[in-house]
Design a protein around this motif. Structure first.
Motif, PDB file in Angstrom:
ATOM      1  N   PHE A   1       0.852  -1.181   0.000  1.00 25.08           N
ATOM      2  CA  PHE A   1       0.000   0.000   0.000  1.00 25.08           C
ATOM      3  C   PHE A   1       0.891   1.235   0.000  1.00 25.08           C
ATOM      4  CE2 PHE A   1      -2.880  -3.173   1.681  1.00 25.08           C
ATOM      5  CZ  PHE A   1      -4.075  -2.851   1.052  1.00 25.08           C
ATOM      6  N   ASP A   2       0.441   2.280  -0.676  1.00 26.45           N
ATOM      7  CA  ASP A   2       1.179   3.540  -0.727  1.00 26.45           C
ATOM      8  C   ASP A   2       0.590   4.471   0.331  1.00 26.45           C
ATOM      9  OD1 ASP A   2       2.352   5.967  -1.272  1.00 26.45           O
ATOM     10  OD2 ASP A   2       1.900   5.947  -3.405  1.00 26.45           O
ATOM     11  N   PRO A   3       1.271   4.653   1.458  1.00 27.62           N
ATOM     12  CA  PRO A   3       0.713   5.464   2.541  1.00 27.62           C
ATOM     13  C   PRO A   3       0.609   6.956   2.189  1.00 27.62           C
ATOM     14  CG  PRO A   3       2.952   4.818   3.055  1.00 27.62           C
ATOM     15  CD  PRO A   3       2.575   4.102   1.794  1.00 27.62           C
ATOM     16  N   SER A   4       1.218   7.377   1.087  1.00 21.06           N
ATOM     17  CA  SER A   4       1.115   8.780   0.692  1.00 21.06           C
ATOM     18  C   SER A   4      -0.195   9.058  -0.051  1.00 21.06           C
ATOM     19  CB  SER A   4       2.303   9.179  -0.201  1.00 21.06           C
ATOM     20  OG  SER A   4       2.206   8.545  -1.470  1.00 21.06           O
ATOM     21  N   ARG A   5      -0.944   8.015  -0.368  1.00 25.56           N
ATOM     22  CA  ARG A   5      -2.217   8.153  -1.077  1.00 25.56           C
ATOM     23  C   ARG A   5      -3.385   8.022  -0.118  1.00 25.56           C
ATOM     24  NH1 ARG A   5      -1.870   9.781  -6.179  1.00 25.56           N
ATOM     25  NH2 ARG A   5      -1.162   8.197  -7.580  1.00 25.56           N
ATOM     26  N   ALA A   6      -4.511   8.565  -0.527  1.00 31.59           N
ATOM     27  CA  ALA A   6      -5.732   8.431   0.280  1.00 31.59           C
ATOM     28  C   ALA A   6      -6.065   6.954   0.429  1.00 31.59           C
ATOM     29  CB  ALA A   6      -6.879   9.172  -0.392  1.00 31.59           C
ATOM     30  N   ASP A   7      -6.613   6.583   1.577  1.00 30.28           N
ATOM     31  CA  ASP A   7      -6.910   5.172   1.816  1.00 30.28           C
ATOM     32  C   ASP A   7      -8.388   4.836   1.656  1.00 30.28           C
ATOM     33  OD1 ASP A   7      -7.813   6.426   4.045  1.00 30.28           O
ATOM     34  OD2 ASP A   7      -6.692   5.223   5.476  1.00 30.28           O
ATOM     35  N   GLY A   8      -9.119   5.652   0.945  1.00 28.22           N
ATOM     36  CA  GLY A   8     -10.514   5.356   0.657  1.00 28.22           C
ATOM     37  C   GLY A   8     -11.464   5.879   1.717  1.00 28.22           C
ATOM     38  N   THR A   9     -12.709   5.548   1.549  1.00 34.33           N
ATOM     39  CA  THR A   9     -13.750   5.960   2.470  1.00 34.33           C
ATOM     40  C   THR A   9     -13.558   5.256   3.810  1.00 34.33           C
ATOM     41  OG1 THR A   9     -15.236   6.139   0.585  1.00 34.33           O
ATOM     42  CG2 THR A   9     -16.251   6.100   2.754  1.00 34.33           C
ATOM     43  N   PRO A  10     -13.561   6.013   4.913  1.00 30.93           N
ATOM     44  CA  PRO A  10     -13.339   5.386   6.220  1.00 30.93           C
ATOM     45  C   PRO A  10     -14.356   4.281   6.536  1.00 30.93           C
ATOM     46  CG  PRO A  10     -13.183   7.751   6.412  1.00 30.93           C
ATOM     47  CD  PRO A  10     -13.665   7.454   5.013  1.00 30.93           C
ATOM     48  N   ARG A  11     -15.613   4.492   6.146  1.00 31.91           N
ATOM     49  CA  ARG A  11     -16.641   3.487   6.411  1.00 31.91           C
ATOM     50  C   ARG A  11     -17.549   3.366   5.207  1.00 31.91           C
ATOM     51  NH1 ARG A  11     -18.111   0.834  11.074  1.00 31.91           N
ATOM     52  NH2 ARG A  11     -20.316   0.679  10.839  1.00 31.91           N
ATOM     53  N   LYS A  12     -17.832   2.118   4.832  1.00 35.35           N
ATOM     54  CA  LYS A  12     -18.676   1.864   3.671  1.00 35.35           C
ATOM     55  C   LYS A  12     -19.927   1.075   4.044  1.00 35.35           C
ATOM     56  CE  LYS A  12     -14.947  -0.057   2.417  1.00 35.35           C
ATOM     57  NZ  LYS A  12     -14.270   0.403   3.595  1.00 35.35           N
ATOM     58  N   LEU A  13     -20.134   0.884   5.316  1.00 33.11           N
ATOM     59  CA  LEU A  13     -21.217   0.028   5.794  1.00 33.11           C
ATOM     60  C   LEU A  13     -22.577   0.708   5.615  1.00 33.11           C
ATOM     61  CD1 LEU A  13     -21.936  -2.618   7.203  1.00 33.11           C
ATOM     62  CD2 LEU A  13     -21.666  -1.427   9.376  1.00 33.11           C
ATOM     63  N   LEU A  14     -23.496   0.002   4.978  1.00 33.95           N
ATOM     64  CA  LEU A  14     -24.853   0.502   4.791  1.00 33.95           C
ATOM     65  C   LEU A  14     -25.782  -0.128   5.828  1.00 33.95           C
ATOM     66  CD1 LEU A  14     -25.121   0.215   0.902  1.00 33.95           C
ATOM     67  CD2 LEU A  14     -24.617   2.249   2.251  1.00 33.95           C
ATOM     68  N   ASP A  15     -26.848   0.578   6.147  1.00 28.67           N
ATOM     69  CA  ASP A  15     -27.852   0.076   7.080  1.00 28.67           C
ATOM     70  C   ASP A  15     -28.747  -0.915   6.333  1.00 28.67           C
ATOM     71  OD1 ASP A  15     -29.835  -0.426   8.900  1.00 28.67           O
ATOM     72  OD2 ASP A  15     -30.540   1.651   9.021  1.00 28.67           O
ATOM     73  N   VAL A  16     -28.718  -2.177   6.736  1.00 27.47           N
ATOM     74  CA  VAL A  16     -29.512  -3.210   6.077  1.00 27.47           C
ATOM     75  C   VAL A  16     -30.697  -3.667   6.936  1.00 27.47           C
ATOM     76  CG1 VAL A  16     -27.616  -4.031   4.625  1.00 27.47           C
ATOM     77  CG2 VAL A  16     -27.940  -5.018   6.900  1.00 27.47           C
ATOM     78  N   SER A  17     -31.036  -2.879   7.941  1.00 26.79           N
ATOM     79  CA  SER A  17     -32.102  -3.282   8.857  1.00 26.79           C
ATOM     80  C   SER A  17     -33.457  -3.404   8.146  1.00 26.79           C
ATOM     81  CB  SER A  17     -32.208  -2.314  10.036  1.00 26.79           C
ATOM     82  OG  SER A  17     -32.472  -0.998   9.590  1.00 26.79           O
ATOM     83  N   ARG A  18     -33.721  -2.565   7.166  1.00 30.73           N
ATOM     84  CA  ARG A  18     -35.017  -2.628   6.467  1.00 30.73           C
ATOM     85  C   ARG A  18     -35.164  -3.942   5.701  1.00 30.73           C
ATOM     86  NH1 ARG A  18     -37.165   2.235   2.999  1.00 30.73           N
ATOM     87  NH2 ARG A  18     -38.679   2.507   4.648  1.00 30.73           N
ATOM     88  N   ILE A  19     -34.137  -4.319   4.923  1.00 29.76           N
ATOM     89  CA  ILE A  19     -34.232  -5.568   4.155  1.00 29.76           C
ATOM     90  C   ILE A  19     -34.264  -6.775   5.096  1.00 29.76           C
ATOM     91  CG2 ILE A  19     -31.756  -5.910   3.727  1.00 29.76           C
ATOM     92  CD1 ILE A  19     -34.413  -6.513   1.089  1.00 29.76           C
ATOM     93  N   ASN A  20     -33.500  -6.697   6.193  1.00 31.55           N
ATOM     94  CA  ASN A  20     -33.524  -7.793   7.165  1.00 31.55           C
ATOM     95  C   ASN A  20     -34.894  -7.915   7.825  1.00 31.55           C
ATOM     96  OD1 ASN A  20     -30.877  -8.363   6.596  1.00 31.55           O
ATOM     97  ND2 ASN A  20     -30.052  -7.460   8.446  1.00 31.55           N
ATOM     98  N   SER A  21     -35.562  -6.781   8.078  1.00 40.77           N
ATOM     99  CA  SER A  21     -36.888  -6.824   8.703  1.00 40.77           C
ATOM    100  C   SER A  21     -37.927  -7.450   7.776  1.00 40.77           C
ATOM    101  CB  SER A  21     -37.336  -5.421   9.116  1.00 40.77           C
ATOM    102  OG  SER A  21     -37.682  -4.645   7.981  1.00 40.77           O
ATOM    103  N   LEU A  22     -37.634  -7.470   6.471  1.00 41.61           N
ATOM    104  CA  LEU A  22     -38.522  -8.105   5.490  1.00 41.61           C
ATOM    105  C   LEU A  22     -38.220  -9.596   5.349  1.00 41.61           C
ATOM    106  CD1 LEU A  22     -38.486  -5.318   2.757  1.00 41.61           C
ATOM    107  CD2 LEU A  22     -40.317  -5.820   4.405  1.00 41.61           C
ATOM    108  N   GLY A  23     -37.213 -10.076   6.096  1.00 36.54           N
ATOM    109  CA  GLY A  23     -36.895 -11.498   6.087  1.00 36.54           C
ATOM    110  C   GLY A  23     -35.742 -11.885   5.175  1.00 36.54           C
TER     111      GLY A  23
END
Length: 83
Positions: A34-56
């Motif tokens: 990895f090149d530490p002089s470059r940006a390391d991307g989005t700190p968090r990419k986690l989406l809320d999946v509670s709605r789809i999970n509530s549908l089963g």
């Protein structure tokens, strides 16, 4: 229009963890750099999946299995395309 629904596992991983997982599935034994002089991307990419999970709905394929299946499918297609 129906509402948008996030579909995913509800789990997050870093770019490094994803790269290591791909290396494992492909049985690649090269070096991961990895090149530490470059940006390391989005700190968090986690989406809320509670709605789809509530549908089963819940994922039945793990990320590792999905990468493996995709890789194996691509290899098979390439082998078939080779004369």
């Amino acid at each position: 229009m129906p509402p948008l629904i996030n579909i995913g596992t509800g789990e997050d991983l870093t770019i490094r963890e994803l790269a290591l997982l791909v290396m494992k599935v492909l049985e690649f034994d090269g070096e991961l750099v990895f090149d530490p002089s470059r940006a390391d991307g989005t700190p968090r990419k986690l989406l809320d999946v509670s709605r789809i999970n509530s549908l089963g709905w819940h994922p039945i394929t793990s990320l590792e299995d999905g990468i493996r299946k995709t890789y194996n499918s691509a290899r098979t297609q390439l082998e078939l395309a080779m004369p």
